[in-house]
Design an enzyme around this catalytic site. Structure first.
Site, PDB file in Angstrom:
ATOM      1  CD  GLU A 197      -3.035  -1.048   0.307  1.00 49.71           C
ATOM      2  OE1 GLU A 197      -3.291   0.072  -0.165  1.00 49.71           O
ATOM      3  OE2 GLU A 197      -3.712  -2.074   0.044  1.00 49.71           O
ATOM      4  N   GLY A 225     -12.736  -7.295  -6.021  1.00 49.41           N
ATOM      5  CA  GLY A 225     -14.068  -7.076  -5.464  1.00 49.41           C
ATOM      6  C   GLY A 225     -14.430  -5.627  -5.249  1.00 49.41           C
ATOM      7  CE  LYS A 226      -9.651  -2.904  -3.258  1.00 51.44           C
ATOM      8  NZ  LYS A 226      -8.267  -2.389  -3.232  1.00 51.44           N
ATOM      9  CG  ASP A 230     -17.107  -2.812  24.068  1.00 51.90           C
ATOM     10  OD1 ASP A 230     -17.326  -2.712  25.280  1.00 51.90           O
ATOM     11  OD2 ASP A 230     -17.696  -3.624  23.316  1.00 51.90           O
ATOM     12  CD  GLU A 261     -15.380  -3.980  28.235  1.00 50.08           C
ATOM     13  OE1 GLU A 261     -16.365  -3.913  28.986  1.00 50.08           O
ATOM     14  OE2 GLU A 261     -15.462  -4.298  27.036  1.00 50.08           O
TER      15      GLU A 261
END
Length: 623
Positions: free
Chosen positions: A49, A106-107, A343, A398
């Site tokens: 990338e 898949g774009k 979370d 958490e």
């Protein structure tokens, strides 16, 4: 290629980790393997990338973007789709007039030119939908995973994708505050931050709540339920739209103004981010986005959380990694949040998601085939990204499992978080209040719970949070005073025994949790006295939890010097009985032990400690 090999061979420096915890020695290979996998994933990402900076700004590429000439570009990732279309107000909901072009991997891409008057073809506030055809010929209506704003109409059960492109965007005027040396966090839910029976707004919070938070001495707020969620009762933990700020509370610009105002007050703002799972909604969530059971999630049973009824991300997927890492960048860049409370980290770390696990502390709990290495690498990448690009960023995990190294730096063999939530402490307070009479409180067990954490790893300690106050339980105040809170809380009438007990214990519970939840020296006294004494720096904390016994001339060991009371929970201004003179000087001196002259106690002093009272004494300069 040389750089690639360097990344693959790089190992963490485990010397400090193993010195602090020799029991980790048999698991050195596991720690090195984790770092190796993280290093390789990061190297692969940067090679493919260009850089992690570019990769994690993918929100600037996907979704909808207005170009300089006012044309609009739409891009999506939907690998299971046979065809993709855009529909909405702008084309009278024609489901076939605006097809996307299929790209590699898949774009999909769609370009809509400007209007004849050079204005955008889709106006700000317009409703949009994706129309997806599956390989079986099924027609599905979906919301873009990158949607920046979603809204529920009064006549609809689902959320609409709203094209958010106002003529003027809110501009942040105040920089992020410096990272606090010691966090004092105010956890908040925007919608219930009002005494009125309504869903409160970002603007209400900005005008009416932020000044109170500042006045109370907090230096950080942690906002829950910001990421859009269709089910309000989930308190934000069933996210449907990851890039959209909840429309229930106002517009994105209102949230930006809230964050900017907090920064103007010197308050750090954390976002409660949910990357551990996603809502199972299909019409307005990510579930079956491209018509398949996988796409963003694991297919089959592995992709479903059996307790939460939600979908579980496939962290090995390149595009899922792009989506989640870019999501962190979005909240940091667009809204200028200062960090995140992650979370459900325990659910991410293990294939069993912590279900029916006691986590007794055995190290086999933390290493082995039951550990989800893909999720661990995702968390390591998240922390690497945030701390490299935003050095003052705060990340809190958490985690109930006690995973070793969770809050160690990556290069030291850890996962890179700054803090772990000490979730055992609020559970302990609830258990004590539920099950024990005041005279049966075990001071040793209480202190053990407050200090039971991994050495060298940051910890956020708290007496209660939304987990206790909102989700199937009662707040500490209600456990202590219950129905009398409605009838006997007035300062114009004498306190009843229930209210008196409740107020005094509520203050002490919060004070000792804040004081002892971090690192501190502990000095034990006799158990039956119900007294806890400890030092932190030049501050001495003294707590008498006894329900009826007050102690005169109670001898307390302390560093040499003169002390004076700086905080007295029994003071009248705090709802106490005013039994102490705070102008008294306390001077330490050595004393013989039990009358034996050749055996000496450390320096100590005599203090009066009323029952149900917490004291904070500061060492004064002696001239």
């Amino acid at each position: 290629m040389a750089d690639h090999n360097t990344h693959e061979q790089e190992l963490p420096d485990l010397r400090d980790f193993l010195t602090e915890d020799p029991y980790l020695a048999p698991y050195q290979q596991d720690l090195c393997r984790r770092y190796h996998l993280f290093s390789k994933r990061l190297c692969d990402l940067e090679e493919a990338e260009g850089s992690i900076d570019y990769f994690t700004r993918s929100y600037m590429f996907y979704g909808v973007h207005r170009q300089a000439d006012n044309s609009l570009t739409f891009r999506e990732w939907a690998p299971g789709a046979r065809a993709l279309y855009l529909t909405g107000d702008f084309n009278d909901w024609n489901s076939r007039s605006h097809p996307y072009t299929s790209e590699d991997y898949g774009k999909w891409e769609l370009c809509i030119p400007q209007m004849k008057d050079c204005s955008p073809a889709i106006k700000h506030g317009s409703k949009l939908k994706l129309v997806l055809l599956t390989s079986e010929g099924e027609e599905l209506y979906r919301i873009s995973p990158w949607a920046k704003y979603c809204h529920q109409s009064l006549d609809s059960n689902t959320y609409d994708w709203i094209h958010w492109d106002p003529l003027t965007h809110f501009v942040h005027h105040h920089p992020r505050p410096k990272r606090p040396r010691s966090l004092r966090i105010y956890e908040a839910h925007i919608g219930i931050a009002s005494p009125k029976e309504e869903i409160a707004t970002y603007t209400n919070f900005t005008l009416n709540v932020l000044p109170k938070i500042k006045d109370l001495g907090y230096n950080c707020i942690q906002l829950m339920a910001i990421m859009e969620h269709a089910y309000y009762g989930s308190f934000g933990y069933q996210v449907t739209n990851f890039f959209a700020a909840s429309s229930r509370f106002g517009s994105p610009e209102d949230l930006k103004r809230l964050v900017d105002t907090a920064h103007s007050l010197g308050i750090t703002v954390l976002l409660d981010v949910v990357h551990s799972h996603a809502s199972s909604n299909t019409a307005d969530g990510l579930n079956r986005f491209d018509g398949t059971d996988s796409c963003f999630f694991h297919s089959g049973p592995r992709g479903h959380h059996k307790q939460w009824g939600s979908r579980l991300f496939n962290y090995q997927s390149w595009e899922v990694m792009r989506f989640l890492l870019s999501n962190l960048r979005w909240w940091m860049e667009e809204y200028l949040f200062d960090g995140f409370r992650f979370d459900g980290v325990s659910s991410m770390l293990y294939h069993h998601h912590g279900i029916d696990m006691s986590f007794s502390g055995g190290y086999s709990d933390y290493f082995g085939m039951h550990v989800d290495e893909d999720a661990i690498i995702q968390l390591m990448l998240s922390n690497h990204l945030l701390h490299i690009l935003y050095p003052d960023c705060i990340t809190i995990a958490e985690d109930v499992s006690g995973m070793p190294g969770l809050c160690k730096p990556l290069k030291k063999g850890g996962l890179g978080f700054d803090y772990r939530l000490n979730m055992a402490v609020p559970d302990k307070w609830i258990q004590i209040l539920k099950e024990l009479k005041d005279e049966d409180w075990d001071m040793g067990n209480l202190v053990y719970t407050l200090t039971n954490r991994r050495k060298g790893e940051g910890c956020i300690c708290y007496a209660e949070s939304h987990d206790q106050s909102l989700v199937g339980d009662k707040s500490l105040a209600f456990w202590l005073m219950d129905k009398e809170m409605y009838t006997n809380m007035s300062s114009l009438i004498p306190m009843t025994p229930v209210i008196d007990r409740g107020i005094q214990l509520h203050k002490m519970i919060r004070l000792i949790t804040q004081a002892l939840g971090g690192e501190g020296y502990l000095n034990f006294m006799d158990e039956k006295d119900k007294v806890i004494v400890f030092e932190r720096g030049n501050i001495l904390f003294v707590f008498n939890f006894h329900p009826s016994n007050s102690y005169s001339n109670y001898r307390v060991a302390a560093g040499p010097g003169r002390y004076r009371i700086r905080l007295d929970s029994d003071a009248v201004q705090y709802g106490g009985h005013g039994r102490l003179d705070t102008n008294t000087d306390f001077i330490t001196k050595p004393e013989p032990f039990r009358g034996v002259n050749n055996q000496w106690l450390p320096n100590s002093m005599k203090v009066y400690i009323p029952c149900r009272t917490g004291l904070v004494l500061a060492k004064e300069d002696m001239e």
